[in-house]
Design a protein around this motif. Sequence first.
Motif, short mmCIF file in Angstrom:
data_model
loop_
_atom_site.label_atom_id
_atom_site.label_comp_id
_atom_site.label_asym_id
_atom_site.label_seq_id
_atom_site.Cartn_x
_atom_site.Cartn_y
_atom_site.Cartn_z
N HIS A 13 58.20 43.64 40.59
CA HIS A 13 57.44 43.38 39.36
C HIS A 13 56.47 42.23 39.65
O HIS A 13 56.46 41.21 38.95
CB HIS A 13 58.39 43.02 38.22
N ALA A 14 55.66 42.42 40.68
CA ALA A 14 54.85 41.32 41.22
C ALA A 14 53.87 40.75 40.20
O ALA A 14 53.70 39.53 40.11
CB ALA A 14 54.11 41.79 42.47
N ASP A 15 53.19 41.62 39.46
CA ASP A 15 52.20 41.12 38.48
C ASP A 15 52.88 40.34 37.37
O ASP A 15 52.36 39.29 36.93
CB ASP A 15 51.40 42.29 37.91
N LEU A 16 54.01 40.83 36.90
CA LEU A 16 54.74 40.14 35.83
C LEU A 16 55.23 38.78 36.32
O LEU A 16 55.14 37.78 35.61
CB LEU A 16 55.91 41.00 35.38
N ALA A 17 55.74 38.74 37.56
CA ALA A 17 56.21 37.47 38.13
C ALA A 17 55.06 36.48 38.27
O ALA A 17 55.21 35.29 37.95
CB ALA A 17 56.86 37.72 39.49
N ALA A 18 53.91 36.95 38.74
CA ALA A 18 52.75 36.07 38.90
C ALA A 18 52.33 35.49 37.55
O ALA A 18 52.02 34.29 37.43
CB ALA A 18 51.60 36.83 39.54
N ASP A 19 52.32 36.34 36.52
CA ASP A 19 52.00 35.87 35.17
C ASP A 19 52.97 34.77 34.74
O ASP A 19 52.56 33.75 34.18
CB ASP A 19 52.09 37.02 34.17
N MET A 20 54.25 35.01 34.98
CA MET A 20 55.27 34.05 34.53
C MET A 20 55.10 32.70 35.20
O MET A 20 55.08 31.65 34.52
CB MET A 20 56.67 34.60 34.83
N PHE A 21 54.97 32.68 36.52
CA PHE A 21 54.88 31.40 37.22
C PHE A 21 53.57 30.68 36.91
O PHE A 21 53.53 29.44 36.88
CB PHE A 21 55.05 31.61 38.72
N ARG A 22 52.50 31.41 36.67
CA ARG A 22 51.23 30.77 36.28
C ARG A 22 51.31 30.23 34.85
O ARG A 22 50.76 29.17 34.55
CB ARG A 22 50.07 31.75 36.43
N ASP A 23 51.98 30.96 33.98
CA ASP A 23 52.17 30.46 32.62
C ASP A 23 53.06 29.22 32.60
O ASP A 23 52.89 28.33 31.76
CB ASP A 23 52.76 31.55 31.72
N ARG A 24 54.01 29.15 33.53
CA ARG A 24 54.82 27.93 33.65
C ARG A 24 53.94 26.75 34.05
O ARG A 24 54.13 25.63 33.55
CB ARG A 24 55.96 28.15 34.64
N THR A 25 52.98 26.97 34.94
CA THR A 25 52.04 25.91 35.30
C THR A 25 51.25 25.46 34.07
O THR A 25 51.09 24.26 33.82
CB THR A 25 51.07 26.40 36.39
N ALA A 26 50.76 26.45 33.31
CA ALA A 26 49.96 26.13 32.12
C ALA A 26 50.77 25.32 31.11
O ALA A 26 50.24 24.40 30.47
CB ALA A 26 49.45 27.42 31.49
N GLN A 27 52.06 25.63 30.97
CA GLN A 27 52.86 24.91 29.99
C GLN A 27 53.35 23.57 30.51
O GLN A 27 53.12 22.53 29.87
CB GLN A 27 54.07 25.76 29.57
N PHE A 28 54.03 23.58 31.65
CA PHE A 28 54.72 22.37 32.08
C PHE A 28 53.79 21.34 32.73
O PHE A 28 53.95 20.15 32.50
CB PHE A 28 55.87 22.74 33.03
N ARG A 29 52.81 21.77 33.50
CA ARG A 29 51.89 20.82 34.11
C ARG A 29 50.72 20.51 33.20
O ARG A 29 50.42 19.34 32.91
CB ARG A 29 51.37 21.34 35.45
N ASP A 30 50.04 21.57 32.71
CA ASP A 30 48.78 21.36 32.00
C ASP A 30 48.98 20.89 30.57
O ASP A 30 48.30 19.96 30.12
CB ASP A 30 47.96 22.66 32.02
N ARG A 31 49.89 21.50 29.83
CA ARG A 31 50.06 21.14 28.43
C ARG A 31 51.03 19.99 28.22
O ARG A 31 50.81 19.12 27.36
CB ARG A 31 50.54 22.36 27.61
N MET A 32 52.11 19.95 29.01
CA MET A 32 53.15 18.94 28.80
C MET A 32 53.04 17.76 29.76
O MET A 32 53.68 16.73 29.55
CB MET A 32 54.53 19.59 28.90
N GLY A 33 52.26 17.91 30.82
CA GLY A 33 52.04 16.80 31.74
C GLY A 33 53.20 16.47 32.64
O GLY A 33 53.29 15.34 33.14
N TRP A 34 54.09 17.44 32.89
CA TRP A 34 55.22 17.19 33.78
C TRP A 34 54.74 17.09 35.23
O TRP A 34 53.75 17.72 35.62
CB TRP A 34 56.25 18.31 33.67
N ASP A 35 55.46 16.34 36.02
CA ASP A 35 55.19 16.24 37.45
C ASP A 35 55.95 17.35 38.16
O ASP A 35 57.10 17.19 38.58
CB ASP A 35 55.64 14.87 37.97
#
Length: 205
Positions: A13-35
Amino acid sequence: MIRYLYGTELTTHADLAADMFRDRTAQFRDRMGWDVQVDDLGWETDQYDALDPLYVIVQSECGHHEGSMRFLPTTGPTMLADIFPHLTGGGPIRSPMIWECTRFCLSPDAGPGVARRLLLAASELGLGMGLSNSLGVFDAPMVRVYRRLGWQPDVLGTENGISAGLWTFSTETHDALCAAARVDARQSRRWFDEAFGDLPVSIRA
């Protein structure tokens, strides 16, 4: 729909996995500022993604990631035991009946019902696996969010704005989550059975 996929199944499920991990970047790094660690593909991953966790994913009709979370049995390495043991009094919680849930993530494009579907999926997983509880680490203000969504944890400890909590699985809570998410209980079970079949599922230790 809701998918239940182990880490070793993500390659199919490569496309779904890529979406998930990129959305994690958008949430945890970009929106929440986690290291957090982000690779050249823009994927946010950590050491627990390498342990073949079970991912619960809400997938849109177009096949895209809308929300997800990650489960690991507490009999092995977990974020709470390894990084935040002080939130439970200094000792890790280990039981085959309790799994840890982390990386609760919503896509930037997620609709208003996705978070409730994630909680419903977590409840279905717990009941289907025969678990008693789920354990999690989260930003302390999330308690209000979980309360509003209809399933709040018992807070075990809080320090520097980070809390640990314990959710209890029950059929009463599950019925309430089905109603809140507007998902028929039979449909919720069908999504689970598509992943695990009708036979009892042995808990991975």
